[in-house]
Design a protein around this motif. Structure first.
Motif, PDB file in Angstrom:
ATOM      1  N   CYS A  22       1.034  -1.168   0.101  1.00 17.16           N
ATOM      2  CA  CYS A  22      -0.097   0.018   0.086  1.00 17.16           C
ATOM      3  C   CYS A  22       0.988   1.333  -0.093  1.00 17.16           C
ATOM      4  O   CYS A  22       1.634   1.528   1.008  1.00 17.16           O
ATOM      5  N   ASP A  24      -0.241   4.601  -0.271  1.00 20.30           N
ATOM      6  CA  ASP A  24      -0.995   5.890   0.565  1.00 20.30           C
ATOM      7  C   ASP A  24      -2.361   5.704   0.932  1.00 20.30           C
ATOM      8  O   ASP A  24      -2.790   4.458   0.844  1.00 20.30           O
ATOM      9  N   GLU A  25      -2.791   6.682   1.720  1.00 16.53           N
ATOM     10  CA  GLU A  25      -4.063   6.445   2.285  1.00 16.53           C
ATOM     11  C   GLU A  25      -5.296   6.061   1.248  1.00 16.53           C
ATOM     12  O   GLU A  25      -6.190   5.249   1.585  1.00 16.53           O
ATOM     13  N   ALA A  28      -5.071   2.627   0.332  1.00 13.62           N
ATOM     14  CA  ALA A  28      -5.628   1.761   1.308  1.00 13.62           C
ATOM     15  C   ALA A  28      -7.114   1.842   1.190  1.00 13.62           C
ATOM     16  O   ALA A  28      -7.680   0.682   1.489  1.00 13.62           O
ATOM     17  N   ARG A  29      -7.747   2.969   1.007  1.00 12.81           N
ATOM     18  CA  ARG A  29      -9.272   2.863   0.803  1.00 12.81           C
ATOM     19  C   ARG A  29      -9.555   2.020  -0.348  1.00 12.81           C
ATOM     20  O   ARG A  29     -10.786   1.269  -0.079  1.00 12.81           O
ATOM     21  N   VAL A  58      -1.208   5.763   9.279  1.00 15.83           N
ATOM     22  CA  VAL A  58      -2.706   5.967   8.923  1.00 15.83           C
ATOM     23  C   VAL A  58      -3.459   4.808   9.425  1.00 15.83           C
ATOM     24  O   VAL A  58      -3.070   3.621   9.102  1.00 15.83           O
ATOM     25  N   LYS A  59      -4.703   5.088  10.167  1.00 13.19           N
ATOM     26  CA  LYS A  59      -5.330   3.868  10.952  1.00 13.19           C
ATOM     27  C   LYS A  59      -6.918   4.194  11.100  1.00 13.19           C
ATOM     28  O   LYS A  59      -7.210   5.289  10.865  1.00 13.19           O
ATOM     29  N   ASN A  60      -7.421   3.399  11.208  1.00  9.77           N
ATOM     30  CA  ASN A  60      -8.991   3.397  11.096  1.00  9.77           C
ATOM     31  C   ASN A  60      -9.443   2.198  11.975  1.00  9.77           C
ATOM     32  O   ASN A  60      -9.566   0.936  11.652  1.00  9.77           O
TER      33      ASN A  60
END
Length: 121
Positions: A22, A24-25, A28-29, A58-60
């Motif tokens: 991955c 970048d964000e 990831a999405r 970056v996390k969720n």
């Protein structure tokens, strides 16, 4: 995306772990969106995820408070950058308390071990 299903079961809750390179964000999405195209993952109670990128972590948590940070810490310890890890949980009806953090750690550990056996990405 590598998906390991049925890795942990506790009091009705079931866990899976997934991951992929991955950058970048946005990537990831996109990867998470692809995972959720599988109906069972779309209906999961939580798809908590994290990755370490050039700009930091970056996390969720996806409702599983603290799970994203658990994943971040494990990726940092492993030194695994630019790789998304998603821990999926299907709630089984009984609260797990602090055991849920142990299960997130175990899921990430299983993923990292499997990745190491297969030679990386």
């Amino acid at each position: 995306m590598r998906i390991l299903e049925g890795i942990i079961s506790d009091r009705g809750s079931k866990y899976a772990v997934s991951g992929a390179p991955c950058a970048d964000e946005a990537t990831a999405r996109t990867l998470l969106s692809a995972l959720k195209r599988q109906k069972k993952f779309a209906r999961a109670t939580h798809n908590s995820w994290a990755y370490l990128g050039a700009d930091g972590p970056v996390k969720n948590d996806d409702g599983e408070a603290g799970a994203g940070m658990v994943i971040v810490r494990m990726l940092e310890r492993e030194g695994l950058r630019d790789h998304l890890v998603v821990v999926t949980r299907w709630f089984g009806g009984k609260h797990l308390g602090g055991d849920r953090f142990r299960h997130v750690q175990d899921a990430v550990r299983i993923y990292l071990e499997e990745r190491g056996r297969d030679g990386g990405d």
